[in-house]
Design a protein around this motif. Structure first.
Motif, PDB file in Angstrom:
ATOM      1  N   VAL A   1      39.777  47.889  42.632  1.00 47.51           N
ATOM      2  CA  VAL A   1      38.478  48.315  42.111  1.00 47.51           C
ATOM      3  C   VAL A   1      38.632  49.061  40.792  1.00 47.51           C
ATOM      4  O   VAL A   1      37.833  48.887  39.868  1.00 47.51           O
ATOM      5  N   TRP A   2      39.676  49.888  40.675  1.00 47.22           N
ATOM      6  CA  TRP A   2      39.836  50.677  39.455  1.00 47.22           C
ATOM      7  C   TRP A   2      40.076  49.787  38.245  1.00 47.22           C
ATOM      8  O   TRP A   2      39.646  50.114  37.131  1.00 47.22           O
ATOM      9  N   VAL A   3      40.733  48.635  38.454  1.00 46.86           N
ATOM     10  CA  VAL A   3      40.963  47.710  37.349  1.00 46.86           C
ATOM     11  C   VAL A   3      39.637  47.076  36.917  1.00 46.86           C
ATOM     12  O   VAL A   3      39.356  46.939  35.722  1.00 46.86           O
ATOM     13  N   VAL A   4      38.814  46.685  37.887  1.00 42.18           N
ATOM     14  CA  VAL A   4      37.506  46.096  37.587  1.00 42.18           C
ATOM     15  C   VAL A   4      36.645  47.096  36.813  1.00 42.18           C
ATOM     16  O   VAL A   4      36.028  46.769  35.796  1.00 42.18           O
ATOM     17  N   LEU A   5      36.623  48.337  37.311  1.00 38.44           N
ATOM     18  CA  LEU A   5      35.812  49.367  36.659  1.00 38.44           C
ATOM     19  C   LEU A   5      36.347  49.683  35.263  1.00 38.44           C
ATOM     20  O   LEU A   5      35.572  49.887  34.320  1.00 38.44           O
ATOM     21  N   ALA A   6      37.661  49.715  35.120  1.00 35.81           N
ATOM     22  CA  ALA A   6      38.256  50.012  33.812  1.00 35.81           C
ATOM     23  C   ALA A   6      37.939  48.921  32.811  1.00 35.81           C
ATOM     24  O   ALA A   6      37.630  49.195  31.643  1.00 35.81           O
ATOM     25  N   ALA A   7      37.992  47.667  33.253  1.00 31.16           N
ATOM     26  CA  ALA A   7      37.678  46.557  32.355  1.00 31.16           C
ATOM     27  C   ALA A   7      36.223  46.615  31.913  1.00 31.16           C
ATOM     28  O   ALA A   7      35.908  46.454  30.727  1.00 31.16           O
ATOM     29  N   ALA A   8      35.319  46.859  32.876  1.00 33.47           N
ATOM     30  CA  ALA A   8      33.893  46.951  32.529  1.00 33.47           C
ATOM     31  C   ALA A   8      33.634  48.129  31.595  1.00 33.47           C
ATOM     32  O   ALA A   8      32.832  48.030  30.650  1.00 33.47           O
ATOM     33  N   PHE A   9      34.316  49.238  31.844  1.00 33.31           N
ATOM     34  CA  PHE A   9      34.154  50.415  30.986  1.00 33.31           C
ATOM     35  C   PHE A   9      34.624  50.134  29.566  1.00 33.31           C
ATOM     36  O   PHE A   9      33.953  50.475  28.587  1.00 33.31           O
TER      37      PHE A   9
END
Length: 255
Positions: free
Chosen positions: A74-82
């Protein structure tokens, strides 16, 4: 009041909606491709509809979808979107003076509806904020007309892609067509050396780091481009601006 009946009746609101029309087809193609991508990535109909209506960020959606499909943390998904949405921090800083007089909830709506194309069209039409009520009202009305048109166009086209994904096989090359549409819209925005530099940097770093897992090369490209352009903005470009303003002031005071 933002989106009040009085707002809809303003000429500036209607003008903003009309000024958006030249990019309507490109955004619609992008939205259709994104909707198809959401379904093909394994999202359910409900998830696709909610993501369309609530996220409202095409680049963030497209960056997150392959990561979700690959089972990334999840942190990778959120980091990419951010990372792909970092540009909106710059946009919001510039738009602050145009919307600071609005109540908090209306400023949130003003920001939520913001889009890349809308921002570029807006600053081209209104390069400077004003303090008089009539001028402020005209700018807000124009921007809301443009962004509401963009939101409706995006949601309709994206939901069409979600609902009709089974009728668009991957062999049709819809993703490539959508990429071309987005590329055309992006190239139209490259109207300054800074934007050209950011695009070249992001693309170059993304290609050089293509071997990174989970498409982190996209994140790397965005981070490098944003970091360097922000550094230039607050050093070289600011110094050049100050020197130019000093020369202009000196010329004004010459007898």
């Amino acid at each position: 009041m933002v989106l009040s009946p009085a707002m809809w009746r303003q000429a500036a609101f209607r003008q903003g909606a009309r000024d958006y029309l030249p990019v309507w087809l490109g955004i619609a193609a992008w939205g259709l491709m994104t909707g198809v991508a959401m379904t093909n990535s394994g999202l359910s109909l409900v998830e696709g509809v909610l993501m369309t209506l609530l996220v409202f960020a095409g680049t963030a959606q497209l960056a997150a979808l392959p990561l979700i499909a690959a089972g990334a943390p999840v942190w990778v998904v959120l980091a990419a979107a951010f990372c792909v949405n970092l540009r909106f921090v710059v946009f919001s800083a510039h738009l602050r003076d145009y919307a600071i007089h609005l109540p908090f909830r209306e400023r949130m709506l003003f920001g939520y509806l913001s889009g890349d194309v809308n921002y570029v069209l807006f600053v081209q039409r209104y390069p400077h904020a004003v303090s008089d009520p009539a001028g402020r009202g005209e700018r807000v009305a124009w921007y809301m007309g443009s962004t509401v048109s963009n939101y409706v166009n995006w949601c309709v086209s994206c939901l069409t892609g979600v609902l009709a994904a089974q009728f668009f096989p991957l062999s049709w090359g819809l993703g490539f067509a959508g990429t071309l549409a987005v590329l055309g819209v992006a190239c139209a925005m490259l109207d300054s050396r800074m934007r050209v530099l950011a695009a070249v940097l992001a693309a170059g770093v993304a290609v050089l780091t293509a071997a990174l897992p989970l498409r982190l090369n996209l994140v790397a490209g965005i981070l490098v481009a944003v970091a360097l352009c922000v550094a230039l903005e607050y050093t070289v470009l600011r110094q050049a601006t100050e020197e130019r303003e000093a020369r202009e002031a000196a010329l004004e005071h010459q007898p």
